[in-house]
Design an enzyme around this catalytic site. Structure first.
Site, mmCIF file in Angstrom:
data_model
loop_
_atom_site.group_PDB
_atom_site.id
_atom_site.type_symbol
_atom_site.label_atom_id
_atom_site.label_comp_id
_atom_site.label_asym_id
_atom_site.label_seq_id
_atom_site.Cartn_x
_atom_site.Cartn_y
_atom_site.Cartn_z
ATOM 1 N N SER A 45 0.792 -1.235 0.000
ATOM 2 C CA SER A 45 0.000 0.000 0.000
ATOM 3 C C SER A 45 0.820 1.278 0.000
ATOM 4 C CB SER A 45 -0.950 0.007 1.198
ATOM 5 O OG SER A 45 -2.010 -0.903 0.989
ATOM 6 N N LYS A 103 0.165 3.648 -2.790
ATOM 7 C CA LYS A 103 -0.921 4.642 -2.751
ATOM 8 C C LYS A 103 -0.386 6.073 -2.689
ATOM 9 C CE LYS A 103 -4.601 1.799 -0.650
ATOM 10 N NZ LYS A 103 -4.029 0.499 -0.260
ATOM 11 N N SER A 107 -5.777 3.312 4.291
ATOM 12 C CA SER A 107 -5.314 2.438 3.216
ATOM 13 C C SER A 107 -6.463 1.747 2.483
ATOM 14 C CB SER A 107 -4.361 1.374 3.787
ATOM 15 O OG SER A 107 -3.541 0.860 2.774
#
Length: 429
Positions: free
Chosen positions: A110, A113, A165
């Site tokens: 993640s 991101k 997330s």
């Protein structure tokens, strides 16, 4: 007739020579050549899958080509960490203070991101409301629990992306940007602009996908770009925030007497609270935030930044087998202590500058593309030529247009010559 054909042939040859000369000419004064991206050296990590070009310069400095711990001379060694790769850098100066396998290519989980946010924050109006698709609402992994109702602002989804997330929010944001293919293309273009050449995005949320990768060095570049954006800084540093929730989801709003509202409209949303996943917020002095990530293949990863006494330190770790919060705290402490006392082992490079507009008289100003979006979105920038298309410099079309114009002028002159030489006995044909 033979004379006319010879004239036409000569005119065509002249036009061809002029076109060839133009195509082979040097760029006009003031035009900036688009550099070819250097390929970082190959990584020995399981997630690599690709190799760099032999002898290619290492982005950020030759010392960063190493696989093991790279530390400055004359100062205490950086704290030990179980991560396979890490990097400590001064965000203000770009100095890389210490690293381990900084260009090793790993699954980012993640932490990818951060690239999604850096790419989409300038492209999407944060006050725009969207209705996520069923596909976005059903994404696996960590989620904020969106539903296919038009109750979400881009601002809400971006906050959920970076605070908790939210994989579902990432896909919804990609849809708002024109869909997954376009968003992934934008993300990879943004990575190239930042000179994050180890990074390939295959998803907007970091869920493992074949060919997806990044490096500790690249994640530091991306984080530094994000920290320059006020909205990004605000999202990553928020500890608790409200997120829209459907109120009586699935039930239609009944029309009341003298109420002209559409009964199919969604009811006003309720809200619930979401808390930032970054455990160092509020615990580590000066912590700004950024992003953590984990998958069973990527293991633990983290990008963090803290600010003390007017200076910001970035720490990135990748492929960590267990809890990493204490190790990150120690790396940050070491970074603040070493910042002004050591010689850098490398640098965080600046983004590639936009190419300067050509001063050539033959350059054609791009017109408005039919169907292109207005406003501050990505379409407007592409039409204006701010983001050159992948694989080309944008010079071919103006030059060919100029060559074609010269050829047309030459052929026109030959036609006029033929008209002057015509006799009353000539026939069309």
């Amino acid at each position: 007739m033979g004379t006319n054909l010879r004239a036409l042939t000569a005119a065509g040859a002249t036009a061809g020579l002029l076109t060839t000369a133009l195509l082979g000419a040097s760029p006009a004064a003031g035009a900036r050549a688009v550099p070819s991206p250097p390929a970082p050296r190959a990584s020995g990590t399981a997630a690599a899958g690709t190799t760099g070009t032999a002898g290619a310069a290492t982005v950020g400095g030759e010392r960063l080509a190493g696989h093991g711990v790279i530390a400055p001379d004359g100062f205490k060694a950086p704290p030990k960490t179980e991560s396979s790769a890490y990097l400590v850098a001064d965000a203000d100066t770009g100095a890389v203070l210490a690293a381990k396998d900084p260009h090793g290519r790993y699954l980012p989980a993640s932490t990818l991101k951060t690239l999604t946010a850096v790419t989409l924050i300038p492209r999407l109006d944060k006050n725009r409301k969207i209705k996520p698709s069923e596909k976005a609402c059903n994404v696996e992994g960590s989620a904020v629990g969106i539903v296919p109702e038009p109750i979400y602002k881009i601002d809400d989804l971006m906050r959920a992306l970076l605070m908790v997330s939210a994989n579902d929010a990432a896909v919804a944001l990609a849809e708002a940007n024109g869909g997954l293919p376009r968003t992934l293309a934008d993300m990879n273009r943004q990575a190239r602009k930042l000179q994050a050449y180890d990074t390939v995005a295959k998803t907007p949320n970091g869920l493992d996908a074949p060919g997806q990768r990044s490096s500790a060095y690249d994640l530091a570049l991306i984080a530094r770009a994000g920290l320059a954006m006020p909205a990004f800084r605000e999202y990553i540093s928020t500890k608790v925030a409200k997120f829209p929730a459907p109120k009586d989801y699935g039930k239609k709003k009944k029309k009341k007497h003298h109420d002209d509202s559409d009964p199919s409209e969604s009811p006003a949303p309720a809200y619930y609270e979401m808390a930032n996943h970054n455990r160092l917020l509020g615990r580590y002095k000066g912590m700004l935030g950024v992003k953590n990530g984990w998958t069973s293949k990527a293991l633990g990863s983290f990008v963090g930044a803290a600010r003390r006494d007017g200076h910001t330190i970035i720490v990135v770790i990748m492929h960590h087998p267990g809890g990493f919060w204490e190790e990150v705290s120690k790396l940050l402490d070491w970074g603040f202590a070493a910042r002004s006392r050591v010689s850098p082992i490398g640098e965080l490079v600046r983004p590639v500058p936009d190419p300067a507009p050509s001063s050539s008289a033959l350059a054609v100003r791009p017109g408005r593309t039919p169907g292109a979006a207005d406003g501050s979105g990505g379409d407007a920038r592409r039409v204006a030529g701010k983001e050159p298309a992948a694989g080309g410099s944008g010079m071919a079309v103006p030059l060919l247009a100029g060559g074609g114009a010269l050829a047309a002028l030459a052929l026109g002159g030959a036609y006029a010559l033929r008209r002057r030489r015509r006799t009353p006995g000539d026939t069309a044909g």
